[in-house]
Design an enzyme around this catalytic site. Structure first.
Site, PDB file in Angstrom:
ATOM      1  N   TYR A 120       0.793  -1.228   0.000  1.00 30.42           N
ATOM      2  CA  TYR A 120       0.000   0.000   0.000  1.00 30.42           C
ATOM      3  C   TYR A 120       0.828   1.281   0.000  1.00 30.42           C
ATOM      4  O   TYR A 120       0.263   2.370  -0.058  1.00 30.42           O
ATOM      5  CB  TYR A 120      -0.948   0.007   1.203  1.00 30.42           C
ATOM      6  N   ASN A 172     -12.510   4.751  -2.256  1.00 26.73           N
ATOM      7  CA  ASN A 172     -11.664   3.587  -2.072  1.00 26.73           C
ATOM      8  C   ASN A 172     -12.375   2.771  -1.000  1.00 26.73           C
ATOM      9  O   ASN A 172     -12.209   3.012   0.188  1.00 26.73           O
ATOM     10  CB  ASN A 172     -10.252   3.979  -1.623  1.00 26.73           C
ATOM     11  N   HIS A 207     -15.223  -5.757  -2.557  1.00 25.54           N
ATOM     12  CA  HIS A 207     -15.368  -7.147  -2.966  1.00 25.54           C
ATOM     13  C   HIS A 207     -16.530  -7.867  -2.288  1.00 25.54           C
ATOM     14  O   HIS A 207     -16.781  -9.027  -2.587  1.00 25.54           O
ATOM     15  CB  HIS A 207     -14.066  -7.900  -2.674  1.00 25.54           C
ATOM     16  N   HIS A 234      -8.080   2.271  -6.050  1.00 21.66           N
ATOM     17  CA  HIS A 234      -7.355   1.301  -5.218  1.00 21.66           C
ATOM     18  C   HIS A 234      -5.877   1.626  -5.296  1.00 21.66           C
ATOM     19  O   HIS A 234      -5.337   1.828  -6.393  1.00 21.66           O
ATOM     20  CB  HIS A 234      -7.600  -0.134  -5.696  1.00 21.66           C
ATOM     21  N   LEU A 235      -5.229   1.702  -4.153  1.00 22.89           N
ATOM     22  CA  LEU A 235      -3.799   2.018  -4.102  1.00 22.89           C
ATOM     23  C   LEU A 235      -2.966   0.944  -4.794  1.00 22.89           C
ATOM     24  O   LEU A 235      -2.032   1.256  -5.527  1.00 22.89           O
ATOM     25  CB  LEU A 235      -3.347   2.168  -2.648  1.00 22.89           C
ATOM     26  N   SER A 236      -3.312  -0.313  -4.550  1.00 21.84           N
ATOM     27  CA  SER A 236      -2.556  -1.424  -5.139  1.00 21.84           C
ATOM     28  C   SER A 236      -3.238  -1.906  -6.420  1.00 21.84           C
ATOM     29  O   SER A 236      -4.396  -1.566  -6.683  1.00 21.84           O
ATOM     30  CB  SER A 236      -2.461  -2.587  -4.143  1.00 21.84           C
ATOM     31  N   ARG A 281      -9.829 -10.428  -4.742  1.00 22.81           N
ATOM     32  CA  ARG A 281      -9.714  -8.974  -4.903  1.00 22.81           C
ATOM     33  C   ARG A 281      -9.981  -8.533  -6.345  1.00 22.81           C
ATOM     34  O   ARG A 281     -10.089  -7.350  -6.624  1.00 22.81           O
ATOM     35  CB  ARG A 281      -8.338  -8.490  -4.480  1.00 22.81           C
TER      36      ARG A 281
END
Length: 151
Positions: free
Chosen positions: A25, A76, A82, A102-104, A113
């Site tokens: 993250y 976010n 999910h 989403h950061l990732s 995910r």
């Protein structure tokens, strides 16, 4: 004329940013994200409404509250992305241009995910850009909500 407000909402565990799995993250904290969003909104002539909650029901209520107060929504939803049909329904009911962030890169992570209850009902999805994804999302909301220049 008052500047338009954009609501930026953050879901569960994002209050732990900077210390929770920094390899996934990043090292930016939630306060760093708030500062980035505030600077970006100022540059874009927007007013920022920024919040984080670990509770699904509270996140739904924050989306509902944005409906009458904001011109756009950046969300976010973290783990609720999910799992939450209720959150999806709230986003649809908000009738706001919405960008999911989403950061990732969720598509390069665990299988669960890779499914989002939000992606098919939002105006855009930004994944894997770290904190910069919030800037991209706010820029897109500004573009989507800019009054048309036709005479």
């Amino acid at each position: 004329m008052d500047a338009p407000t954009v609501t930026v909402l953050n879901g569960p565990n994002l209050n732990l940013l900077g210390t929770r799995e920094p390899a996934v993250y990043g090292t930016a904290t939630l306060e760093d994200l708030r500062d980035l969003c505030a600077r970006t909104c100022e540059e874009l002539g927007l007013v920022l409404d920024f919040a984080q909650t670990n509770g699904e029901g509270e996140l739904v209520e924050l989306v509902q509250r944005a409906r009458g107060r904001s011109t756009g929504l950046v969300i976010n939803a973290a783990g609720y992305t999910h799992t939450s049909v209720a959150l999806r329904d709230a986003v649809v009911a908000s009738e706001l241009p919405t960008i999911e962030v989403h950061l990732s890169n969720v598509h390069a992570r665990e299988e669960f995910r890779r499914h989002s209850f939000l992606s098919d009902v939002v105006s855009g999805v930004i994944v894997g850009c770290g904190a910069q994804g919030y800037r991209f999302a706010l820029e897109r909301i500004a573009e989507l909500t800019r009054p048309s220049r036709s005479a």
